[in-house]
Design an enzyme around this catalytic site. Structure first.
Site, short mmCIF file in Angstrom:
data_model
loop_
_atom_site.label_atom_id
_atom_site.label_comp_id
_atom_site.label_asym_id
_atom_site.label_seq_id
_atom_site.Cartn_x
_atom_site.Cartn_y
_atom_site.Cartn_z
N HIS A 50 65.63 44.88 26.00
CA HIS A 50 65.95 43.45 25.99
C HIS A 50 65.75 42.84 27.38
O HIS A 50 65.19 41.74 27.52
CB HIS A 50 67.40 43.22 25.55
N HIS B 103 67.41 50.56 24.02
CA HIS B 103 67.45 49.34 23.23
C HIS B 103 67.82 48.13 24.10
O HIS B 103 67.14 47.11 24.09
CB HIS B 103 68.47 49.52 22.08
N GLU B 104 68.92 48.30 24.88
CA GLU B 104 69.38 47.17 25.69
C GLU B 104 68.46 46.93 26.89
O GLU B 104 68.21 45.79 27.27
CB GLU B 104 70.83 47.41 26.15
ZN ZN Z 1 69.21 44.29 20.33
#
Ligand code: ZN
Ligand code: ZN
Length: 129
Positions: A41, A37-38
């Site tokens: 980003h 998830h990170e």
């Molecule tokens: Zn996020």
């Protein structure tokens, strides 16, 4: 990092910060969910620049690079970092109050009232977590 968040992507530094308490307790969930998830980003920022945090570019990276369903939030037990909560009651239901609010009531700095029945909230003596 501390608090309720599992991790945070620092886009300018191209770095991921992780919550050490949650990481220690949920290592598999971090590998499966938080890191992709990170990382997504960071990749989204590097490839697409300034776009919405969980927009279609981020969802594309999640699906195509990591092959996982893009979820905005993580699904782990965060009770250990959530802080203590205390049970209060009015005339119609019970409320969990944070330790900060609980202490204010106990020090008689604050009073809370139920929006439904209008009664003041009273401590039941029960700590919820
Ligand atoms: Zn996020
Ligand atoms: Zn009520």
């Amino acid at each position: 990092m501390r608090g309720k968040a599992a991790g945070k992507a620092l886009l300018q530094l191209n770095t991921i910060k992780l919550n050490t308490v949650l990481f220690a307790e949920n290592q598999q969930a971090f590998i499966d969910e938080v890191l992709p998830h990170e990382l997504a980003h960071l990749i989204t920022h590097q490839v697409f620049g300034r776009v919405r945090p969980h927009g279609k570019e981020w969802q594309y990276v999640m699906a195509k690079v990591f092959g996982i369903k893009p979820e905005r939030t993580h699904t782990m037990d965060i009770s250990s970092v959530q802080g203590k909560t205390f049970e209060y009651q009015c005339g119609c239901r019970s409320y969990p109050l944070s330790i900060r609010r609980h202490n204010k009531v106990q020090r008689e700095e604050s009073q809370y009232t139920c929006r439904s029945c209008g009664n003041g909230l009273a401590f039941t003596g029960k700590q919820l977590s």
